[in-house]
Design a protein around this motif. Structure first.
Motif, PDB file in Angstrom:
ATOM      1  N   CYS A  38      81.911 -57.993 -14.573  1.00  0.00           N
ATOM      2  CA  CYS A  38      81.680 -56.555 -14.410  1.00  0.00           C
ATOM      3  C   CYS A  38      80.901 -55.897 -15.547  1.00  0.00           C
ATOM      4  O   CYS A  38      80.298 -54.841 -15.350  1.00  0.00           O
ATOM      5  N   CYS A  41      77.137 -54.483 -15.394  1.00  0.00           N
ATOM      6  CA  CYS A  41      76.843 -53.216 -14.711  1.00  0.00           C
ATOM      7  C   CYS A  41      77.690 -52.049 -15.213  1.00  0.00           C
ATOM      8  O   CYS A  41      77.194 -50.930 -15.327  1.00  0.00           O
ATOM      9  N   HIS A  42      78.953 -52.293 -15.481  1.00  0.00           N
ATOM     10  CA  HIS A  42      79.869 -51.209 -15.826  1.00  0.00           C
ATOM     11  C   HIS A  42      80.088 -51.055 -17.327  1.00  0.00           C
ATOM     12  O   HIS A  42      80.779 -50.134 -17.759  1.00  0.00           O
ATOM     13  N   GLY A  48      80.479 -47.346 -17.075  1.00  0.00           N
ATOM     14  CA  GLY A  48      79.329 -47.385 -16.189  1.00  0.00           C
ATOM     15  C   GLY A  48      78.061 -46.893 -16.827  1.00  0.00           C
ATOM     16  O   GLY A  48      77.826 -47.068 -18.012  1.00  0.00           O
ATOM     17  N   MET A  52      75.898 -46.695 -12.098  1.00  0.00           N
ATOM     18  CA  MET A  52      77.189 -47.342 -11.853  1.00  0.00           C
ATOM     19  C   MET A  52      78.340 -46.388 -12.164  1.00  0.00           C
ATOM     20  O   MET A  52      78.288 -45.654 -13.139  1.00  0.00           O
ATOM     21  N   PRO A  53      79.373 -46.436 -11.347  1.00  0.00           N
ATOM     22  CA  PRO A  53      80.495 -45.506 -11.565  1.00  0.00           C
ATOM     23  C   PRO A  53      81.297 -45.832 -12.822  1.00  0.00           C
ATOM     24  O   PRO A  53      81.360 -46.968 -13.267  1.00  0.00           O
ATOM     25  N   ASP A  54      81.897 -44.792 -13.359  1.00  0.00           N
ATOM     26  CA  ASP A  54      82.793 -44.885 -14.505  1.00  0.00           C
ATOM     27  C   ASP A  54      84.141 -45.394 -13.994  1.00  0.00           C
ATOM     28  O   ASP A  54      84.853 -44.685 -13.284  1.00  0.00           O
TER      29      ASP A  54
END
Length: 130
Positions: A38, A41-42, A48, A52-54
């Motif tokens: 992960c 991307c994060h 993120g 990309m989401p937090d």
């Protein structure tokens, strides 16, 4: 309720919550899985980026309660090849489906059987909520 009934209920609770106590499903194990799958991307901290989401704000965005069932659904779905979510393509987490399964009690008193690595990643995500 008699003593036998209380003992049976107690054993059931311990059995269902056993995943939380296992070293294979601990937040520490999940941190390692996060680092392998992960971080790219994060980010190292889970916050993120522009696209990309937090992941540290899942609880806040869900009104103050960690949305475990939603997270497990998404992680398990990604692992099974559902790579598109909210217009973001996720990698195939096929390796997360290998290994032992464990039963997890989720919100609303539900339980489900999932790969230990998915459970560990969920435990780590819970641990980084702010």
């Amino acid at each position: 309720m008699n003593l036998i009934g209380r003992n049976i209920i107690g054993l059931a609770v311990v059995a269902l919550s056993g995943a939380a106590c296992s070293p294979w499903t601990s937040p520490q194990a999940g941190r390692s899985i996060y680092a392998q799958n992960c971080v790219a991307c994060h980010g190292d901290d889970g916050r993120g980026g522009a696209q990309m989401p937090d992941l540290t704000g899942l609880t806040a965005r869900a009104g103050g309660t960690y949305p475990q069932r939603m997270v497990l659904d998404k992680l398990d779905g990604y692992a099974r090849g559902a790579v598109i979510y909210a217009d973001a393509e996720m990698p195939n987490f096929g390796d997360l489906l290998t290994g032992r399964l464990t039963r997890v009690q989720t919100d609303q008193g539900l339980s489900r059987q999932l790969p230990e690595q998915i459970v560990a990643l969920d435990a780590y995500l819970q641990s980084i909520q702010r």
